[in-house]
Motif scaffolding. Structure first.
Motif, short mmCIF file in Angstrom:
data_model
loop_
_atom_site.label_atom_id
_atom_site.label_comp_id
_atom_site.label_asym_id
_atom_site.label_seq_id
_atom_site.Cartn_x
_atom_site.Cartn_y
_atom_site.Cartn_z
N UNK A 1 9.88 -27.87 5.97
CA UNK A 1 11.22 -27.27 6.01
C UNK A 1 11.64 -27.00 4.57
N UNK A 2 11.86 -25.74 4.23
CA UNK A 2 12.23 -25.36 2.86
C UNK A 2 13.66 -24.81 2.86
N UNK B 1 17.94 -29.90 11.91
CA UNK B 1 16.56 -29.63 12.31
C UNK B 1 15.82 -30.95 12.53
N UNK B 2 15.94 -31.87 11.57
CA UNK B 2 15.25 -33.14 11.67
C UNK B 2 15.79 -33.98 12.83
N UNK C 1 8.36 -35.19 8.21
CA UNK C 1 9.08 -33.99 7.79
C UNK C 1 9.00 -33.85 6.27
N UNK C 2 8.44 -32.71 5.84
CA UNK C 2 8.32 -32.42 4.41
C UNK C 2 9.43 -31.42 4.04
N UNK C 3 10.46 -31.91 3.37
CA UNK C 3 11.61 -31.09 2.99
C UNK C 3 11.49 -30.75 1.52
N UNK D 1 6.25 -20.73 1.87
CA UNK D 1 5.47 -20.71 3.11
C UNK D 1 4.08 -20.12 2.92
N UNK D 2 3.88 -19.37 1.84
CA UNK D 2 2.55 -18.79 1.57
C UNK D 2 1.65 -19.74 0.77
#
Length: 544
Positions: A253-254, A264-265, A280-282, A352-353
């Motif tokens: 999640x960025x 979201x979490x 969860x990786x924020x 995301x890339x």
């Protein structure tokens, strides 16, 4: 002999006298006939009947004689009366026609309808009045009364005058051509106002969506103040082993929106069957990472789920020598490139890339936007067979909409040669990525190649979807639509049945659920996962 002689003369003289008498009578008869004809001729030439102004019969000779004898047999008043009745009946027909049209339209014309009906009824009563002393069927001997005819004529003329005024006043309402033209003019005018209002609304909506609401700014400041006030509570901790455990369910999640990430979490954990297996990786920017860390320190997620919070700057490889977007931002053309000035073009959105490099020990990761809500357990996504594809996503095309041609510039020969304009697009926001397949296909290199080609912005406009469509072209597997339902941030007509059956609902669009412009019927789907017990949420008056 003498007697005989006289007798003979007398006889001769009597015969002569008789002849003279006959001749005299013939002469007298001829003279009388000539005198009669002359007298009749004088009478006819000196006292002709006055010709009618609208008569088409000549006023001399046999034709004049014919008209004179017809006039002697007819009643001029009755002829006038017939004309009056004909004029009245003609206007009754006209008034009735407008009344019938008024009844057919049924649009704000009740007053005109009553007026026409009443007038037609009164007009009919007047026209039915004979104005004669005898019955109408007595055509030969019936005669008209001069006074009645004059009175009837006056009343009919008055009614005709009123009828013509009524029709003239309402003609614009019933004349199709005039009405059609007025409607066209009105539609054109309203359409211009609508286009202008839409443009103004889009600008206002865009400003509202891109601006930081006061409540969000307040929350971030309160959290930072909390860290400054109590530094001992928020010391950096060592990374947990779960953050790199490939057997767990990992999310990326960025975002720089604290309240959105928390929803979201929370929604994912509350709907998970085994929440302790979810990680969860924020990732946030430098300005908001401290607030994000304080939030999850003050409000740890339940069920044993794990949350890692990092800043973009923690990933040293993300520099301008490696990342084309950073290099383009730092170039001299940045100030002139509207595409690069778009907030969506920040590095946070392009992370995301780089998922395989950010999480090198993971095999799969689920990417979630910060404007989604999880409604069901998502663990099955990590077990879906992607058939060797890199990206698992829900396709969004229907009919001719949301296909590649709507996102890429197919007038460019480079795009035209490499991609099919009818290829179906898919949605960002909930994507399961096979990181091993990603590395094998070298998708990040593909992204870099196309991003460099698009430095001048001619291949696609700003946004994350076009480069995603290019990067994962032919390497995306379509997921069932129930996994991801979109449009809650712009489309109020989405059915609640479709929403209730969705695993993830997405508030994509400008009407985000944390904004005042949110769609009311969908807002509670998001607010029920907000941690309203958190003191700073109450202080900052989110109005949820």
């Amino acid at each position: 002999m003498a007697v005989a002689a006289r007798s003979g003369r007398g006889s001769f003289g009597g015969g002569v006298g008789l002849r003279n008498i006959v001749l005299y009578r013939i002469f007298a008869s001829a003279m009388f006939t000539i005198l009669f004809i002359a007298t009749l001729s004088v009478l006819l030439n000196t006292n002709p009947a006055p010709p009618s102004h609208d008569s088409v019969i000549p006023s001399s000779g046999n034709a004049y004689m014919q008209r004179t004898f017809l006039a002697l047999k007819s009643d001029p008043l009755r002829t006038r009366l017939d004309l009056i009745h004909k004029q009245a009946n003609d206007h009754i027909t006209l008034v009735n026609a407008y009344a019938a049209y008024a009844r057919k339209l049924k649009l704000d014309i009740s007053r005109q309808l009553r007026m026409f009906d009443d007038f037609a009824r009164n007009f009919s009563d007047l026209a039915a009045r004979p104005g004669r002393r005898t019955e109408p069927e007595d055509e030969v001997e019936g005669t008209a009364d001069e006074d009645l005819v004059r009175q009837l004529e006056k009343e009919v003329k008055d009614r005709v005058k009123i009828a013509r005024l009524m029709i003239a006043e309402s003609k614009e309402s019933y004349d199709n051509q005039i009405k059609i033209q007025k409607l066209k003019d009105t539609i054109f005018s309203v359409n211009e106002l609508l286009v202008k209002a839409k443009k103004n609304g889009q600008v206002a909506s865009l400003i509202a969506a891109k601006s930081i609401p006061k409540s969000l700014h307040c929350l971030a400041m309160r959290l930072v103040e909390e860290r400054i006030a109590h530094p001992d509570k928020y010391t950096e901790e060592e990374d947990s082993a779960e953050f790199e455990d490939p057997s767990l369910y990992h999310y990326a999640i960025f975002s720089n929106n604290v309240i959105a990430v928390s929803v979201v979490v929370n929604s994912a954990v509350k709907n998970a069957q085994e929440p302790w297996k979810h990680v969860f990786h924020v990732v946030s920017d430098r300005m908001n990472v401290a607030a994000m860390k304080v939030w999850f320190k003050m409000r740890p997620v339940g069920g044993g789920a794990h949350v890692e919070v990092k800043a973009v700057e923690d990933y040293a490889f993300l520099n301008s020598s490696y990342v084309p977007v950073l290099r383009q931002m730092e170039s001299a053309n940045y100030g002139d490139n509207a595409k690069l000035r778009n907030p969506k073009y920040s590095l946070l959105n392009h992370l995301r890339f780089y998922l395989p490099e950010m999480y090198p020990k993971l095999h799969r990761i689920l990417f979630l936007d910060d404007d989604v809500v999880v409604q069901k357990d998502l663990s099955a996504l990590w077990r879906i067979d992607l058939d060797g594809k890199v990206n698992g996503a829900v396709e969004t095309c229907f009919g001719s909409f949301h296909r590649y041609t709507h996102y890429l510039n197919f007038s460019n020969s480079v795009i035209r040669e490499k991609f099919n304009p009818k290829a179906c697009a898919w949605a960002y926001g909930m994507n399961i990525f096979d990181l091993d397949a990603w590395r094998r296909e070298k998708c990040t290199d593909q992204y870099h190649y196309w991003q460099n080609l698009n430095e001048d912005g001619t291949l696609w406009k700003s946004g994350m979807l076009p480069p995603g469509l290019i990067t994962f072209y032919s390497t995306t597997k379509s997921l069932d639509k129930s996994w991801h339902v979109l449009g809650l941030g712009y489309n109020p007509s989405i059915s609640m049945d479709e929403i209730n059956h969705a695993a993830v609902i997405h508030f994509n669009g400008n009407m985000k659920p944390w904004l005042d412009i949110a769609i009311n019927q969908f807002k509670n789907l998001w607010t029920k996962y907000v941690d309203n017990d958190m003191e700073f949420v109450q202080v900052c008056n989110f109005g949820l």
